[in-house]
Enzyme design. Sequence first.
Site, PDB file in Angstrom:
ATOM      1  CG  HIS A   1      -2.038   0.989   1.153  1.00  0.00           C
ATOM      2  ND1 HIS A   1      -2.050   2.042   0.263  1.00  0.00           N
ATOM      3  CD2 HIS A   1      -3.194   1.087   1.867  1.00  0.00           C
ATOM      4  CE1 HIS A   1      -3.167   2.746   0.444  1.00  0.00           C
ATOM      5  NE2 HIS A   1      -3.870   2.192   1.396  1.00  0.00           N
TER       6      HIS A   1
ATOM      7  CG  HIS B   1      -5.143   5.911  -1.118  1.00  0.00           C
ATOM      8  ND1 HIS B   1      -5.957   4.828  -0.977  1.00  0.00           N
ATOM      9  CD2 HIS B   1      -5.033   6.125  -2.457  1.00  0.00           C
ATOM     10  CE1 HIS B   1      -6.328   4.373  -2.174  1.00  0.00           C
ATOM     11  NE2 HIS B   1      -5.774   5.151  -3.087  1.00  0.00           N
TER      12      HIS B   1
ATOM     13  CE1 TYR C   1      -3.930   5.715   5.929  1.00  0.00           C
ATOM     14  CE2 TYR C   1      -4.492   5.268   3.644  1.00  0.00           C
ATOM     15  CZ  TYR C   1      -4.877   5.603   4.926  1.00  0.00           C
ATOM     16  OH  TYR C   1      -6.195   5.846   5.214  1.00  0.00           O
TER      17      TYR C   1
HETATM   18  C1  FMN Z   1     -14.870   1.076   2.277  1.00  0.00           C
HETATM   19  C2  FMN Z   1     -13.590   1.361   1.514  1.00  0.00           C
HETATM   20  C3  FMN Z   1     -12.368   1.016   2.084  1.00  0.00           C
HETATM   21  C4  FMN Z   1     -11.168   1.231   1.384  1.00  0.00           C
HETATM   22  N1  FMN Z   1      -9.973   0.806   1.930  1.00  0.00           N
HETATM   23  C5  FMN Z   1      -8.834   0.828   1.178  1.00  0.00           C
HETATM   24  C6  FMN Z   1      -7.638   0.191   1.626  1.00  0.00           C
HETATM   25  O1  FMN Z   1      -7.578  -0.457   2.687  1.00  0.00           O
HETATM   26  N2  FMN Z   1      -6.550   0.287   0.832  1.00  0.00           N
HETATM   27  C7  FMN Z   1      -6.558   0.956  -0.369  1.00  0.00           C
HETATM   28  O2  FMN Z   1      -5.538   1.016  -1.047  1.00  0.00           O
HETATM   29  N3  FMN Z   1      -7.684   1.563  -0.813  1.00  0.00           N
HETATM   30  C8  FMN Z   1      -8.827   1.482  -0.099  1.00  0.00           C
HETATM   31  N4  FMN Z   1      -9.991   2.007  -0.597  1.00  0.00           N
HETATM   32  C9  FMN Z   1     -10.009   2.584  -1.974  1.00  0.00           C
HETATM   33  C10 FMN Z   1     -10.441   1.516  -2.996  1.00  0.00           C
HETATM   34  O3  FMN Z   1      -9.469   0.490  -3.095  1.00  0.00           O
HETATM   35  C11 FMN Z   1     -10.622   2.114  -4.392  1.00  0.00           C
HETATM   36  O4  FMN Z   1      -9.404   2.615  -4.856  1.00  0.00           O
HETATM   37  C12 FMN Z   1     -11.665   3.222  -4.415  1.00  0.00           C
HETATM   38  O5  FMN Z   1     -12.849   2.819  -3.733  1.00  0.00           O
HETATM   39  C13 FMN Z   1     -12.026   3.608  -5.844  1.00  0.00           C
HETATM   40  O6  FMN Z   1     -12.553   2.497  -6.532  1.00  0.00           O
HETATM   41  P1  FMN Z   1     -14.148   2.417  -6.809  1.00  0.00           P
HETATM   42  O7  FMN Z   1     -14.509   3.704  -7.477  1.00  0.00           O
HETATM   43  O8  FMN Z   1     -14.316   1.210  -7.706  1.00  0.00           O
HETATM   44  O9  FMN Z   1     -14.831   2.263  -5.498  1.00  0.00           O
HETATM   45  C14 FMN Z   1     -11.198   1.831   0.092  1.00  0.00           C
HETATM   46  C15 FMN Z   1     -12.435   2.196  -0.453  1.00  0.00           C
HETATM   47  C16 FMN Z   1     -13.627   1.960   0.230  1.00  0.00           C
HETATM   48  C17 FMN Z   1     -14.946   2.328  -0.418  1.00  0.00           C
END
Ligand code: FMN
Length: 371
Positions: free
Chosen positions: A172, A175, A177
């Site tokens: 990871h 974002h 981190y």
């Molecule tokens: C509930 C939730 C938890 C997430 N947790 C993580 C995470 O642990 N690690 C990460 O890299 N991105 C995390 N994300 C981002 C998602 O991996 C993804 O990049 C983002 O939702 C955009 O994709 P989507 O438009 O298909 O939802 C999270 C997103 C959501 C909605």
Amino acid sequence: MSTRAAQLLSRPFALGSATLPNRIVMAPMTRQFSPGGIPGDDVAVYYARRAAAGTGLIITEGTSVDHPSAGFSADVPRFHGEEPLAGWARVVEAVHAQGGKIMPQLWHVGIQRPAGAPPFPDAPPVGPSGIGIDGTPAGTALTLGDIDDVIRAFADAAQEAERIGFDGIELHGAHGYLIDQFLWERTNQRTDAYGGDPLSRTKFAADLVTAIRERVAPDFPVVLRFSQWKSENYGVRLAENPGELEALLTPLADAGVDAFHASGRRYWQPEFPDSGSELNIAGWTKKVTGKPVITVGSVGLNKEFEPGSLNGATAAVESIERLLDRLEQDEFDLVAVGRALLADPRWAEKVLDDRIPDLVPFSKAAVETLH
Ligand SMILES: Cc1cc2nc3c(=O)[nH]c(=O)nc-3n(C[C@H](O)[C@H](O)[C@H](O)COP(=O)(O)O)c2cc1C
């Protein structure tokens, strides 16, 4: 009859020792359903349900490496210790039984660590320079000795992942981190070998990848997720143009990253419009590194990821024709699906079958339970 979606998305993809059955990837999503950091049978069922319905590769929710300041909360799964790893082994077994592949997303939150987060409530938030995402003082700067400890923790986790049967790992690095905090000038103001200029800011991530490569088989896939945007800070960027992106990613590719997961919020958005190219961030990543890439961002949904998404701000189902056009042009290799796949565990099966009207839209219900 085979649909266009099936033709393009059902093609297997070889990534090191893993042959992914198709191009559909579950994006990593933190769920906080692992009390005491231990993923239970409900977590195994949750991931296996998506593998059973045709998701080719699952990237797990972020899971903490073995460093006191790594974790986010007591319910985020850990990736160290006997019980958490035994829990993960059951998750792997369940996903493999359904024909899916799975990689853990190895995570250290760095200065984004909430105060008092278990299991080490006294451990401080740490980062490259003791500077928060907003640019103000936050947490403690890591010493060179601390950096060695963190790198060892990631390498240990990668080795354990391979031992318990995972098909690769994802770092990871997105974002805002810890890994991203090193990559980003605002949070990395170090004056030693880990900061100072763009190349030095890549050293932490590159050292991590090198350390991992020394501990796993040469063909064990190592994926690195990165993003321009930071948590709740969507306008900021690591790279302003293709040249800067190439400078950022080349040292990581050279260190042994097998694939990049370029985390954007809208897959159709040109990343560098001034260049005259329509390529999104994943497309540019593939172009400048020559490595396989995963795209992500609002696939199958009409609204992009935002803070409200974590609490279930709704998004309606949308066509994926534009996505298929880009996939057909080989702009990217794999497609990660986040919220849409939380809302509908059968997303892959329905899309491959052209049953778009049957898809479940994203809403609060998707985040409230582990279904
Ligand atoms: C509930 C939730 C938890 C997430 N947790 C993580 C995470 O642990 N690690 C990460 O890299 N991105 C995390 N994300 C981002 C998602 O991996 C993804 O990049 C983002 O939702 C955009 O994709 P989507 O438009 O298909 O939802 C999270 C997103 C959501 C909605």
